[in-house]
Structures are given as C-alpha cells and as structure tokens.
Design an enzyme around this catalytic site. Structure first.
Site, PDB file in Angstrom:
ATOM      1  N   HIS A 249      60.852  58.853  66.012  1.00  0.00           N
ATOM      2  CA  HIS A 249      61.940  58.403  66.876  1.00  0.00           C
ATOM      3  C   HIS A 249      61.375  57.916  68.219  1.00  0.00           C
ATOM      4  CE1 HIS A 249      65.955  58.667  68.491  1.00  0.00           C
ATOM      5  NE2 HIS A 249      65.504  59.385  69.497  1.00  0.00           N
TER       6      HIS A 249
ATOM      7  N   CYS B 178      58.714  41.157  58.005  1.00  0.00           N
ATOM      8  CA  CYS B 178      59.838  41.434  58.896  1.00  0.00           C
ATOM      9  C   CYS B 178      60.071  42.929  59.089  1.00  0.00           C
ATOM     10  CB  CYS B 178      61.100  40.739  58.413  1.00  0.00           C
ATOM     11  SG  CYS B 178      61.615  41.278  56.778  1.00  0.00           S
TER      12      CYS B 178
HETATM   13  C1  PEP Z   1      62.081  46.642  55.813  1.00  0.00           C
HETATM   14  O1  PEP Z   1      62.400  47.408  54.913  1.00  0.00           O
HETATM   15  O2  PEP Z   1      60.923  46.573  56.292  1.00  0.00           O
HETATM   16  C2  PEP Z   1      63.071  45.744  56.425  1.00  0.00           C
HETATM   17  C3  PEP Z   1      62.729  44.814  57.274  1.00  0.00           C
HETATM   18  O3  PEP Z   1      64.380  45.958  56.099  1.00  0.00           O
HETATM   19  P1  PEP Z   1      65.241  47.166  56.696  1.00  0.00           P
HETATM   20  O4  PEP Z   1      64.409  47.858  57.739  1.00  0.00           O
HETATM   21  O5  PEP Z   1      66.482  46.565  57.240  1.00  0.00           O
HETATM   22  O6  PEP Z   1      65.457  47.993  55.471  1.00  0.00           O
END
Ligand code: PEP
Ligand code: MG
Length: 555
Positions: free
Chosen positions: A188, A486
């Site tokens: 966190h 991402c």
């Molecule tokens: C991930 O899983 O890395 C991602 C970008 O999607 P989320 O964090 O929204 O699951």
C-alpha cells in the site's frame, strides 16, 4: 566524535533523492497488561466508552479535513470505533474485571480474528481494526496516538509500515520521503508513494537504527539510505538531486532513448478527470482506459448513450493521439453487479474479464458500439483491447466482434501465462497486445495481488515474469506489431528500461510516474537496454534481478 556513515538498503520507489532529518512514527503500543483494574467498574466503563466515542469523532473530523478518498477511509475507521457490538463486548469484559485498555485490546483482537478467518477483503480490514484499537487505547492512557508525527518543518518519515489512516492524511509538503522497514514493492505504501511521486524506500529491514533528528540521504534510485553522511557526501547528494530533477524537468518530449529509439510513454486513466492529469504530465496518449471504473456503482448495465458520453469526454482530451480503451474488466477485485457471477469460490480464476463479457455478449456489443460511435465523433486514434485473454480462440472471437462493429484497431491484454506463451499465434490475429503485469505477476506466482501476506511474491522483477514478457516481445518483433505494458511495472524507471530491452514498444503508467520514466529511458541506448534485459533474465529471483540491473547503474 563524529559518527561514521552507515548505509541501509531497501527497495526504492521512484528515482527521488532527498536529504533531511528523520522523524519516526511511534511503534505500536505495547499490549496492555492483564492485571485487574484498580478503578471502579463505572470509572473503567466511562474511560472506555468516551475514548471510543472521541476516537470516532476525531477520525471523522480528520476525514472532513482531508476530503476525497481519504474521507471514505477515515469514515470507515470511525464506524469501527463506534460499532455497537464492539462496545457491548468491551463493556462485558470490563464488567468481568478488565481494565478499559485491556478490554478494548481484547474486544478488537477478537473481532479481527473473525475477519481474518473470513479471508480475502475482510482479512485485510483486520489491520485497520488494530489501528483503530491503538488509537482508542492511546486515548485511554492519555498518550499521543501512534501515527504520523505532527510537524511544521519538513522531515523524512521512518515507520514500520503505514496504515491506510496514516497515508490518507500525509501532508506531502511536510513529508519529503518515506522509509519503511516492512512492506514490499507493491505494498500500500509503495503504491501511494509511486502515485504521489514521493521518494520512498520500502522493506529497509535495518532502518530501525534511525532515530528522530538523524540526518540522512534517501536515494530511492539506488534503494539506499545513508545515515550520518559526511558533509562532502551531502554536498554531492544535493548536486545529484538537482541533476536528477533537471533530467526530469528537461525530459518533456516523447519517450526517446539515448540513441533516439522511440518508446511511446502513455498514461493509465479511469475517468475524464484522471485524463486531465495525463495531459498535464505530457503523456503521449492513453495506454489503458479502465472503463469499468466508470460503472462500479451501477446496478444495471449502462446504456450505449451513457457510455458514449463518458468515452467522448476522455477521447476529446487527446486529439490526434492514441487512446487504448479496455472493455469492462469485471470480476475478482473489481466486481460489477450487472456482470459478475456471485458466489464463485475463486473469483480471480473464475468468470472475470473477457469471460464475463462473452457470457453477456449483449453488454460487450453495447460497449463496443458506444466506443465506435464516440471514436467516430472524435479526433483521437482509438484502439480497443480485451482483458484476461487466455486463449487464441478468445482472441479470434473478440477481434471478430470488434471488426463487425467497426473498430479499426483490436488488441488483447496479456495477463495470463498461457497467452504470453502463445503470443505469436495471438499476434497473428490481434492488431496489438498490451501486457498487464499486475495480473500477469499474480497468475505466474499464484499470489493474490491484494493480499499482504503474499506481497513478497507479487513482484514483476521476478525473472519468471520477465521470461514470459520476453516471449511476447519476440512475438511482437516477428509479427511487427506493437507490444505495450500497462501494469505497475511500467512505472518503475529501471524496470521500464529492462522491459524495452525485452521488446516492449510502449509503456503506460499512472501520470505521476511519467517524468521519472522519461528521464530514465533517455539515459540508455536500445542495445544497452537489451544487455540489461539479458543479465536480468538469467537471475534466480526478483532480488537478484534488481541487484543485477542496479549494478549497471552504479558502474
Ligand atoms: C494489470 O493487470 O496489470 C492491469 C493493467 O490491469 P488491472 O490492474 O486493471 O487489472
Ligand atoms: Mg489486469
């Protein structure tokens, strides 16, 4: 006599470097003794109930002061402090001879144990209960509550770890850096620091040696805290801090490496307001638009018209730029009541993401229609991708529906090891892929990304995760199609360089991380990044991978 320099290491978050003096967060209160009360039962009852009440009032007042998300966190804690069942339990214990502080301690611990047995999200709230109990007990004892020290002047906060109630109230003008002895790179505290651009070093197990007033250099880039630095060392650090700041400020254009190789630097957004922050941080577009964030409170599926308006508000902020929209990723940590099956025993492995959408194809079609309409009316270059793709057949089905509904660029997320290993086949069908490293790490290490007790496994530096990413990078190279990242990994500046070395062509992250990543990648050529990636791939674990990469930095 002057003290000798001591170096304490941990896991750095960001590339910040600050010099300042330490303020420690008081350690948790000792457990109240079990010896019986010397006061009357009535006196103990008053001590307990007024402390519980005052704590709730105080938490709510802090919530009003902090506003936003922090208010929700603090209101939830206040509800724990004036929970009638807890009060009844405290009273019963006092009637049986407990002191007020012991009764509060035992009643909260009993309740926390029940939550821990329930597991999952409830288990994580157990830590919050302990935090509230400590505040109440400190109030009964008339001592200052554990928590962030109050100060008019800036300081470096050293703590075991930060509770949500502490992080919600951090004043970023006063707290210049964070050092914690516990916690890992996805704790966190680390996530908060990354989001706010605050230099932090977590998991610095030996930082216990730091005491109030110590002067230290905190170098998040190196994961190093220097205690009792020499005057020369401080002077050098201040020069280095300035040069890093200058590098950050100077690197404003598109993402470019030292040899001119371009890597698109994009932002993760969840609404039109976060899209504004992305524009301010000079993002080259959006690499992940988390559409499910818009509809978390909906009981029914949003209409095409309502969706079109929401998407248009984001697209309009990026004329001429790429916006990668992810269709609803419902389930597991982000349930949507109109899409998620209830009562699955193992929702992270259940019908989430694209699986839920295929089970409700009308919702998928409505969303793609809304995206296509909003894209048609905007100047943004809209790409669409599906979450949680595990097979080539799912890719075919998704891309097929996209084409039918007029979506020009259809891709998939690589978040499951199976799709990473089959990326060559997937990329024969999809126009692009984007790797979600948060889920890819969770599924590779079989470690719940939200669970503190397995946080040490949730680390994208793990060479097993990086080897999977290499497969995807190679597939991208073979098919000449874009491979983005991402997940949180893209926001770690040094890891970003490694990812480029593995064949990634764009990086998408929270807007606050863009400046550091932009500056970091500009220091390496593509062939250096490839060399770095090779070194890291041959390591045995995440810690060794970090060391192998950092060794290059200090050469
Ligand atoms: C991930 O899983 O890395 C991602 C970008 O999607 P989320 O964090 O929204 O699951
Ligand atoms: Mg994901």
């Amino acid at each position: 006599m002057t003290n000798k320099e001591i170096i304490v290491t941990g896991i750095g978050v960001g590339r910040g470097l600050v010099v300042g003096d330490v303020r420690r967060m008081p350690d948790p209160l000792p457990e109240p003794t079990k010896t019986g009360s010397t006061k009357t039962t009535e006196e103990e009852l008053v001590r307990a109930s007024s402390a519980l009440n005052q704590t709730a009032v105080d938490l709510r007042a802090r919530g009003v002061q902090a506003g936003g998300m922090a208010k929700d966190v603090l209101d939830a804690l206040a509800l724990m402090a004036d929970d009638p069942m807890l009060l009844a339990d405290v009273k019963e214990r006092i009637n049986r001879g407990s002191t007020a502080e012991r009764a509060v301690f035992d009643a909260f611990a009993g309740f926390a144990a029940v939550l821990e047995t329930a597991g999952g999200y409830m288990a994580e709230r157990a830590g919050d209960l302990a935090d509230v109990a400590n505040r109440v007990i400190a109030r009964i004892m008339g001592i200052s509550a554990p928590g962030v020290p109050q100060s008019e002047t800036p300081f470096i906060l050293v703590a075991r770890d930060l509770a949500p109630a502490d992080t919600a109230l951090l004043d970023f003008d006063i707290v210049r850096a964070l050092v914690t002895t516990d916690g890992g790179p996805t704790s966190h505290t680390a996530i908060l620091a990354r989001e706010k651009g605050l230099p932090a070093i977590v998991g610095a197990t030996l930082a216990n040696v730091l005491v109030d007033g110590d002067i230290v250099i905190v170098d998040a880039g190196k994961g190093e805290i220097v205690l009792h630095p020499t005057a020369d060392h401080v002077a050098d650090a201040l020069v280095e801090a300035q040069s890093r700041q200058a590098a950050r400020d100077g690197a404003t254009g598109p993402g470019r490496m030292a040899d001119g190789h371009e890597v698109q630097l994009l932002a993760n957004v969840g609404s039109s307001s976060s899209a504004g922050a992305a524009v301010d941080a000079h993002a080259e577009g959006v690499g992940l638009f988390r559409t499910e964030f818009l509809f978390l409170d909906n009981d029914t599926a949003p209409t095409v018209e309502a969706q079109r308006a929401e998407y248009a508000a984001v697209f309009d902020k990026f004329p001429g730029q790429k916006v990668v929209v992810r269709v609803l990723d419902a389930g597991a940590d982000k349930p949507l009541s109109f899409l998620t099956d209830e009562g699955e025993e193992n929702p992270a492995l259940g019908r989430r993401g694209i699986r839920a959408l295929f089970a409700h194809e009308e919702i998928l079609r409505a969303q793609l229609t809304a995206i296509a309409q909003a894209a048609e009316a905007s100047l943004a270059e809209v790409w669409v991708m599906a979450p949680m793709i595990a097979t080539v057949e799912e890719t075919e089905a998704f891309v097929g529906i996209c084409r039918e509904l007029g979506i020009n660029k259809a891709g998939v997320m690589i978040e499951v090891p199976s799709s990473a290993l089959l990326a060559n086949h997937i990329l024969e069908i999809a126009d692009f892929v984007s790797i979600g490293t948060n889920d890819l790490t969770q599924y590779t290490l079989a470690a719940d990304r939200l669970l503190g007790t397995v946080a040490n496994l949730q680390d994208a530096w793990n060479p097993a995760v990086l080897r999977l990413i290499r497969e995807v990078g190679l597939a991208g190279k073979m098919t000449k199609k874009p491979v983005g990242i991402c997940g949180e990994a893209a926001a770690d500046p040094l890891l970003a360089v490694v990812l480029i070395g593995l064949g990634v062509t764009s990086l998408s992250m929270s807007p606050t991380a863009l400046a550091d990543v932009r500056a970091e990648i500009s220091r390496f050529t593509l062939s250096e990044a490839r060399e770095l990636a090779e070194r890291v791939l041959s390591t045995r674990n995440a810690a060794d991978a970090r060391i192998a990469a950092s060794a290059v930095l200090t050469q």
